[in-house]
Every structure is written in C-alpha cells, then in structure tokens.
Design a protein around this motif. Structure first.
Motif, PDB file in Angstrom:
ATOM      1  N   THR A  20       0.861  -1.163   0.000  1.00 40.48           N
ATOM      2  CA  THR A  20       0.000   0.000   0.000  1.00 40.48           C
ATOM      3  C   THR A  20       0.905   1.222   0.000  1.00 40.48           C
ATOM      4  N   HIS A  22       1.748   5.277   0.407  1.00 43.80           N
ATOM      5  CA  HIS A  22       1.370   6.524   1.070  1.00 43.80           C
ATOM      6  C   HIS A  22       2.485   7.531   0.876  1.00 43.80           C
ATOM      7  N   ASP A  43       1.501  -5.414   2.595  1.00 49.71           N
ATOM      8  CA  ASP A  43       0.139  -5.843   2.929  1.00 49.71           C
ATOM      9  C   ASP A  43       0.135  -7.092   3.791  1.00 49.71           C
TER      10      ASP A  43
END
Length: 61
Positions: A20, A22, A43
């Motif tokens: 993921t 960010h 993940d």
C-alpha cells in the motif's frame, strides 16, 4: 523476478510483493528542512519501506 527489465519489489521480511503506497514527510529537528518520502507498507506483515523523494527548505505545506 523482472518484468520488462524492471525488478520486482519484495518485502525484505516476508518476501511478499503487494504494498500500500502513502506519502509522508519528515521534518528536521529544528524544522528548517522537510523531507518528502514515499512509504510502501507491506500488505502481509506491515513492514514499512521508505523512499526519499526530495528535500525542501522552509516547506510549509
């Protein structure tokens, strides 16, 4: 391991390949510089890989 001559990123702990993404920011101790980073979080085991983006002085965003 490669796709079109690009290496596949894998988690150094569990070897998973799904992350993921960010964006993050790390400020210096005195607040004069701000470092923008891309964070990839595994993940599977939640290990955080951080990649340095650029350095800006007096970046108040």
């Amino acid at each position: 391991m490669t796709t079109a001559n690009r290496p596949t990123l894998a988690c150094p702990l569990c070897h998973a390949t799904s992350f993921t993404q960010h964006e993050g920011r790390l400020d210096s101790k005195w607040g004069f510089t701000s470092h923008k980073m891309t964070l990839l979080i595994c993940d599977s085991c939640r290990y955080v890989l951080h990649f340095y983006d650029r350095n800006s002085i007096f970046d108040f965003d």
